[in-house]
Design an enzyme around this catalytic site. Structure first.
Site, PDB file in Angstrom:
ATOM      1  CG  LEU A 146     -17.083  44.653 -53.507  1.00 14.72           C
ATOM      2  CD1 LEU A 146     -16.473  43.275 -53.683  1.00 14.72           C
ATOM      3  CD2 LEU A 146     -16.640  45.260 -52.187  1.00 14.72           C
ATOM      4  CG  ASP A 147     -14.148  51.072 -55.367  1.00 13.46           C
ATOM      5  OD1 ASP A 147     -15.204  51.658 -55.673  1.00 13.46           O
ATOM      6  OD2 ASP A 147     -13.463  51.373 -54.380  1.00 13.46           O
ATOM      7  NE  ARG A 148     -13.704  48.873 -64.371  1.00 13.45           N
ATOM      8  CZ  ARG A 148     -14.373  48.320 -65.378  1.00 13.45           C
ATOM      9  NH1 ARG A 148     -14.069  47.097 -65.778  1.00 13.45           N
ATOM     10  NH2 ARG A 148     -15.338  48.974 -65.988  1.00 13.45           N
ATOM     11  NE  ARG A 171      -9.561  52.712 -54.087  1.00 11.45           N
ATOM     12  CZ  ARG A 171      -9.994  52.934 -55.320  1.00 11.45           C
ATOM     13  NH1 ARG A 171     -11.255  52.676 -55.648  1.00 11.45           N
ATOM     14  NH2 ARG A 171      -9.177  53.435 -56.225  1.00 11.45           N
TER      15      ARG A 171
END
Length: 480
Positions: free
Chosen positions: A280-282, A375
């Site tokens: 997962l992205d930060r 996103r």
């Protein structure tokens, strides 16, 4: 997306390479797998010859269909992926056994061709090995599967280098003096150090599924002092994964390191990060799965590749002013130059949708697995995720000013002036802009939450609770 055509490998006019090339150009690996499955190409070829002949025909077609090493690797992995599925024919057991033997023969042929000429054949990667391993496990060919597993472990060990070996040796020494915590106690300790938004959702001998806090990175590609875990930091800091240290320096402890510190055993197949199968992205919170054994890790890689893992996200976005957003739909748009598809559904709306302060809560299910897919797809339908630093101009004041300063610097460097005003901040509802006062400077978090994760292969079907800052914001929006 175009429908898969019906083809027959018994037709002399059928060129398998052209079929694979068209399928790959249409939908990449998904297109190749679909065309092979729907037309039972492996079964058709098997009726004409032995497994070695089938492997030779499939690999030759893949080489002819590819335009680069990257596309060759993708097409070969897609072919191997199709070998992981049993046929719908009358003798399912025979079909599974045959497909597994074809997969093994393909791997042996790839190795042979790579040894002969590296310029014309790629070297098998971890996905290739995982798909062959998965198909052999389906066949219950444990002896051959074990050899593939050992090969993957050796490949990872070599790629990881001496730093990984030293870390594993240190853990073995530490292990004789420590006791592993149960999931409930481990969750308590993780929350005490890293804040209340981290949760253990599922644990078995094979894997652990957590809800990651926004702002915490999954793993570090380079180890720095910011990511170092110390007794002082653990004792003094709540939310230490994203908070500044006593001396003002940044603390940036990864999810991987925090679990290892809690004595969780994680797989070593991934040479970059222990246990990490997907990421997962930060700035994203929610469900993430880590493998505890190498056997489980390879099966998970295959499950993700075969689209057998279901992931759903919640995203808070500005309501599009025009045209209005349908209540549900499919987003089919390239991500990073690759075909990608997502399903979305409107969960709630807040405020006046026609005004600049209207917000919409979306549920998004990814049908493919591309980097930044949710996103990018939200941006594609005119709804960039609130606080997204890459794709949205809806930022809290501190982040927005930093973003604008960077943009101005780049424009001035090119000798171009920027006389435009960023008016998006005044468009943020108060419930959103008020979050800026609670955000740690430099911390990246945005309104994207991995809500649920389903992995049937491992009996995983979990939902991650919303972080506290999410629920507080949504409550404020609900109350108007």
């Amino acid at each position: 997306m175009s429908a898969s055509p019906t083809i027959s490998c018994n037709d002399a006019e059928t060129n398998l390479a052209n079929v694979l090339k068209a399928a790959y150009e249409d939908r990449e690996t998904d297109g190749v797998q679909d065309i092979i499955r729907s037309n039972q190409i492996v079964e058709q070829l098997s009726a004409k010859g032995d497994v070695d002949a089938v492997a030779d025909e499939l690999v030759t077609a893949a080489v002819e269909a590819s335009s680069s090493n990257k596309s060759l690797a993708a097409i070969l992995n897609a072919i191997l992926g199709s070998c992981c599925d049993s046929s719908s024919g009358s003798d399912e057991t025979e079909s599974i056994n045959n497909s597994a033997q074809v997969a093994l023969a393909i791997l042996e042929l790839i190795d042979e061709m790579h040894d002969e000429d590296e310029s014309t054949m790629i070297k098998p990667d971890i996905v290739t090995l995982s798909l062959v391993y998965y198909s052999l496990c389906n066949q219950s060919n444990q002896e051959s599967a074990q050899l593939i597993l050992e090969r993957a472990q050796q490949m990872s060990k070599k790629a990881a280098g001496s730093q990984r070996r030293r870390a594993l040796a240190a853990e073995r020494r530490k292990g004789s003096h420590t006791t592993k915590l149960d999931a409930k106690e481990a969750e308590k300790q993780l929350q005490a150090i890293y804040g209340p938004d981290i949760h253990i959702l599922h644990e078995s001998d094979d894997l652990i599924v957590l809800s990651k806090a926004a702002g915490q990175v999954c793993y570090h590609t380079k180890k720095t002092s910011a990511g170092k875990i110390s007794a002082k930091r653990k004792k003094a800091k709540k939310g230490a994964a994203a908070a500044p240290d006593d001396d003002g320096s940044k603390v940036d402890i990864s999810l991987e390191d925090s679990l290892i510190d809690m004595n969780f055993v994680l797989s070593t197949v991934n040479p970059v990060a222990r246990g990490i199968v997907h990421r997962l992205d930060r700035g994203t919170s929610g469900c993430i799965c880590l493998a505890k054994s190498n056997e489980a890790h390879m099966k998970l890689i295959a499950s993700f590749f075969l689209r057998r893992v279901k992931k759903k996200y919640l995203a808070l976005v500005p309501s599009p002013s025009s045209p209005s957003l349908e209540q549900e739909g499919v987003i089919d748009a390239l991500v990073g130059g690759k075909s990608a598809a997502s399903k979305y559904r409107v969960v709630s709306t807040y405020g006046d949708e026609s005004s600049s302060q209207g917000l919409t809560l979306l549920e998004v299910e990814t049908l493919t697995g591309r980097k930044h897919q949710v996103r990018v797809h939200c941006t594609e339908i005119g709804c960039p995720i609130i606080f997204d630093p890459l794709y949205s101009s809806f930022q809290p004041p501190v982040q927005a000013s930093r973003r604008k300063a960077k943009k101005d610097f780049q424009r001035n460097k090119r000798g171009k002036a920027d006389n435009t005003e960023d008016t998006n901040q005044s468009s943020l509802p108060k419930a959103i802009s008020d979050l800026e006062t609670t955000m740690i400077p430099g911390q990246e978090k945005f309104f994207l939450h991995a809500q649920s994760l389903s992995i049937p292969e491992f009996d995983v079907d979990v939902q991650a609770p919303l972080p506290g800052w999410w629920t507080e914001t949504l409550d404020q929006l609900e109350s108007g």
